[in-house]
Motif scaffolding. Structure first.
Motif, PDB file in Angstrom:
ATOM      1  N   ARG A  23       0.748  -1.317   0.357  1.00  0.00           N
ATOM      2  CA  ARG A  23      -0.073   0.043   0.265  1.00  0.00           C
ATOM      3  C   ARG A  23       1.064   1.572  -0.267  1.00  0.00           C
ATOM      4  N   SER A  24       2.683   0.334  -0.145  1.00  0.00           N
ATOM      5  CA  SER A  24       3.527   2.396  -0.152  1.00  0.00           C
ATOM      6  C   SER A  24       4.235   1.721  -0.781  1.00  0.00           C
ATOM      7  N   ILE A  25       5.073   2.650  -1.300  1.00  0.00           N
ATOM      8  CA  ILE A  25       6.079   2.387  -1.759  1.00  0.00           C
ATOM      9  C   ILE A  25       7.375   1.536  -1.433  1.00  0.00           C
ATOM     10  N   ARG A  26       7.146   1.990  -0.231  1.00  0.00           N
ATOM     11  CA  ARG A  26       8.118   1.342   1.018  1.00  0.00           C
ATOM     12  C   ARG A  26       7.840  -0.253   1.265  1.00  0.00           C
ATOM     13  N   GLN A  27       6.520  -0.586   1.478  1.00  0.00           N
ATOM     14  CA  GLN A  27       5.970  -2.147   1.116  1.00  0.00           C
ATOM     15  C   GLN A  27       6.453  -2.319   0.689  1.00  0.00           C
ATOM     16  N   ALA A  28       6.202  -2.110  -1.174  1.00  0.00           N
ATOM     17  CA  ALA A  28       6.639  -2.699  -1.850  1.00  0.00           C
ATOM     18  C   ALA A  28       7.779  -2.796  -2.020  1.00  0.00           C
ATOM     19  N   GLU A  29       8.727  -2.171  -2.098  1.00  0.00           N
ATOM     20  CA  GLU A  29      10.481  -2.730  -2.042  1.00  0.00           C
ATOM     21  C   GLU A  29      10.398  -3.400  -0.883  1.00  0.00           C
ATOM     22  N   LEU A  30       9.691  -3.677   0.136  1.00  0.00           N
ATOM     23  CA  LEU A  30      10.378  -4.449   1.164  1.00  0.00           C
ATOM     24  C   LEU A  30       9.435  -5.739  -0.167  1.00  0.00           C
ATOM     25  N   LEU A  31       8.668  -5.633  -0.033  1.00  0.00           N
ATOM     26  CA  LEU A  31       8.331  -7.183  -0.898  1.00  0.00           C
ATOM     27  C   LEU A  31       8.423  -7.376  -2.203  1.00  0.00           C
ATOM     28  N   GLU A  32       9.495  -6.930  -2.962  1.00  0.00           N
ATOM     29  CA  GLU A  32      10.511  -6.975  -3.867  1.00  0.00           C
ATOM     30  C   GLU A  32      11.147  -7.784  -3.182  1.00  0.00           C
ATOM     31  N   ALA A  33      12.262  -7.180  -2.371  1.00  0.00           N
ATOM     32  CA  ALA A  33      13.210  -7.896  -1.717  1.00  0.00           C
ATOM     33  C   ALA A  33      12.506  -9.000  -1.067  1.00  0.00           C
ATOM     34  N   GLN A  34      12.164  -9.191  -0.628  1.00  0.00           N
ATOM     35  CA  GLN A  34      11.496 -10.229   0.097  1.00  0.00           C
ATOM     36  C   GLN A  34      11.167 -11.327  -1.083  1.00  0.00           C
ATOM     37  N   LEU A  35      10.945 -11.144  -1.687  1.00  0.00           N
ATOM     38  CA  LEU A  35      10.677 -12.718  -2.528  1.00  0.00           C
ATOM     39  C   LEU A  35      11.349 -12.929  -4.037  1.00  0.00           C
ATOM     40  N   ALA A  36      12.918 -12.192  -3.673  1.00  0.00           N
ATOM     41  CA  ALA A  36      13.459 -11.901  -4.818  1.00  0.00           C
ATOM     42  C   ALA A  36      14.118 -13.190  -4.691  1.00  0.00           C
ATOM     43  N   PRO A  37      14.708 -13.341  -5.912  1.00  0.00           N
ATOM     44  CA  PRO A  37      15.062 -13.132  -6.933  1.00  0.00           C
ATOM     45  C   PRO A  37      13.179 -13.397  -7.979  1.00  0.00           C
ATOM     46  N   VAL A  38      12.620 -14.175  -7.318  1.00  0.00           N
ATOM     47  CA  VAL A  38      11.698 -14.446  -8.466  1.00  0.00           C
ATOM     48  C   VAL A  38      10.732 -13.059  -8.356  1.00  0.00           C
ATOM     49  N   ALA A  39      10.332 -12.325  -9.147  1.00  0.00           N
ATOM     50  CA  ALA A  39       8.939 -11.157  -9.486  1.00  0.00           C
ATOM     51  C   ALA A  39       7.553 -11.985  -9.124  1.00  0.00           C
ATOM     52  N   ILE A  40       6.907 -10.598  -8.883  1.00  0.00           N
ATOM     53  CA  ILE A  40       5.196 -11.350  -8.996  1.00  0.00           C
ATOM     54  C   ILE A  40       4.647 -12.110 -10.231  1.00  0.00           C
ATOM     55  N   ASP A  41       3.432 -11.823 -11.322  1.00  0.00           N
ATOM     56  CA  ASP A  41       3.077 -12.490 -12.239  1.00  0.00           C
ATOM     57  C   ASP A  41       2.947 -11.148 -13.170  1.00  0.00           C
ATOM     58  N   LEU A  42       1.794 -10.179 -11.910  1.00  0.00           N
ATOM     59  CA  LEU A  42       1.238  -9.677 -12.373  1.00  0.00           C
ATOM     60  C   LEU A  42       0.379  -7.494 -11.602  1.00  0.00           C
ATOM     61  N   ALA A  43       0.181  -7.540 -11.072  1.00  0.00           N
ATOM     62  CA  ALA A  43       0.060  -6.271 -10.805  1.00  0.00           C
ATOM     63  C   ALA A  43      -1.218  -5.806 -11.207  1.00  0.00           C
ATOM     64  N   ILE A  44      -2.260  -6.260 -10.794  1.00  0.00           N
ATOM     65  CA  ILE A  44      -3.789  -5.365 -11.602  1.00  0.00           C
ATOM     66  C   ILE A  44      -4.372  -4.257 -10.326  1.00  0.00           C
ATOM     67  N   GLU A  45      -4.201  -3.533 -11.308  1.00  0.00           N
ATOM     68  CA  GLU A  45      -5.615  -2.273 -11.487  1.00  0.00           C
ATOM     69  C   GLU A  45      -6.852  -2.269 -11.238  1.00  0.00           C
ATOM     70  N   LEU A  46      -7.609  -2.261 -10.236  1.00  0.00           N
ATOM     71  CA  LEU A  46      -9.277  -2.315 -10.262  1.00  0.00           C
ATOM     72  C   LEU A  46      -9.627  -0.933 -10.184  1.00  0.00           C
ATOM     73  N   ASP A  47      -9.937   0.043 -11.739  1.00  0.00           N
ATOM     74  CA  ASP A  47     -10.053   1.357 -11.502  1.00  0.00           C
ATOM     75  C   ASP A  47     -11.932   1.689 -11.922  1.00  0.00           C
ATOM     76  N   VAL A  48     -12.003   2.383 -10.662  1.00  0.00           N
ATOM     77  CA  VAL A  48     -13.192   2.148 -10.475  1.00  0.00           C
ATOM     78  C   VAL A  48     -13.675   3.767  -9.783  1.00  0.00           C
ATOM     79  N   PRO A  49     -14.560   4.866 -10.527  1.00  0.00           N
ATOM     80  CA  PRO A  49     -14.387   6.310  -9.979  1.00  0.00           C
ATOM     81  C   PRO A  49     -14.582   5.956  -8.072  1.00  0.00           C
ATOM     82  N   ARG A  50     -14.289   7.032  -7.386  1.00  0.00           N
ATOM     83  CA  ARG A  50     -14.350   7.778  -6.225  1.00  0.00           C
ATOM     84  C   ARG A  50     -16.065   7.407  -6.158  1.00  0.00           C
TER      85      ARG A  50
END
Ligand code: AMP
Length: 222
Positions: A94-121
């Protein structure tokens, strides 16, 4: 035949249908659905030290510290069914810092996809006002789609009620926090060619079909 596992992140504002779609995807691909919101609510319900710390922050619509949430997610990612099958992450990062921590945790494997569900406010504000959630298993209902027996969960028999952080003040705060802290993740995953934005306006089945097409397209391209 079982489909091979996937490693997915699902991003989207509160009320974008994230929880519902993640549950469906987790059944479709037979992979664990890891929702940090559900994990935190379980801690609040059980009055664990983490839950006691989390409740005020959650009710105010703020985010918990990145390291605390990462630790909780890392424990879950280390479980055997997750390391062998993959996962669907809902509400994390939910933040860039969390994304970086996750990336380091999963390395050397990456996620397959980040899906953004787009809906108006405006649409999510309406959806959240009518949302009702099972306190035990997290299954989501609405005033238009209640459980069969009055506010008793069809799936687990738990109590179905409005979340304590689904008040208009907290929802507005959470939507602001989403724009500030979570929206930058769109660029983060775009830069890694891992982002797919899905139009999430429509019925559950339509949106689910769009998501599955995007995942299958990605797998075919690998
Ligand atoms: P959700 O069910 O995903 O809407 O999460 C409910 C609340 O739990 C959020 O408003 C935050 O207070 C907290 N929370 C859930 N996931 C995270 C996360 N990844 N980082 C920080 N706080 C979180």
């Amino acid at each position: 035949m079982t489909t091979p596992g996937v490693r997915l992140i699902v991003l989207g504002k509160q009320g974008s249908g994230k929880g519902t779609q993640c549950t469906r995807l987790s059944h479709y691909y037979s992979v664990p659905h890891i929702s940090t919101g559900d994990m935190l609510r379980a801690n609040v319900e059980q009055k664990t030290p983490l839950g006691i710390q989390a409740q005020k922050i959650m009710d105010a619509g703020q985010l918990l510290p990145d390291e605390i949430v990462m630790e909780m997610v890392a424990d879950r990612l280390g479980e055997r069914n997750v390391s062998s099958r993959g996962f669907i992450l809902d509400g994390f990062p939910r933040s860039i810092r969390q994304a970086e921590l996750l990336e380091a945790q999963l390395a050397p494997v990456a996620i397959d996809l980040a899906i953004e569900l787009d809906v108006p406010r405006e649409l999510v504000l309406d959806r959240i006002a009518s949302r009702r959630t099972c306190k035990d298993c997290g299954k989501i209902y609405s005033l238009n789609n209640p459980p069969v027996v009055q506010w008793i969960c069809d799936q687990c028999g738990g109590n179905v009620a409005q979340r304590s952080d689904d008040t208009p003040e907290s929802v507005n705060k959470r939507l602001d926090v989403y724009e500030e802290s979570t929206f930058p993740l769109i660029d983060f995953y775009q830069a890694r060619a891992l982002l797919k934005t899905i139009d999430a306006v429509g019925n559950e089945q339509e949106v689910m079909s769009r998501i599955i097409s995007a995942i299958e397209e990605r797998r075919a391209a690998k």
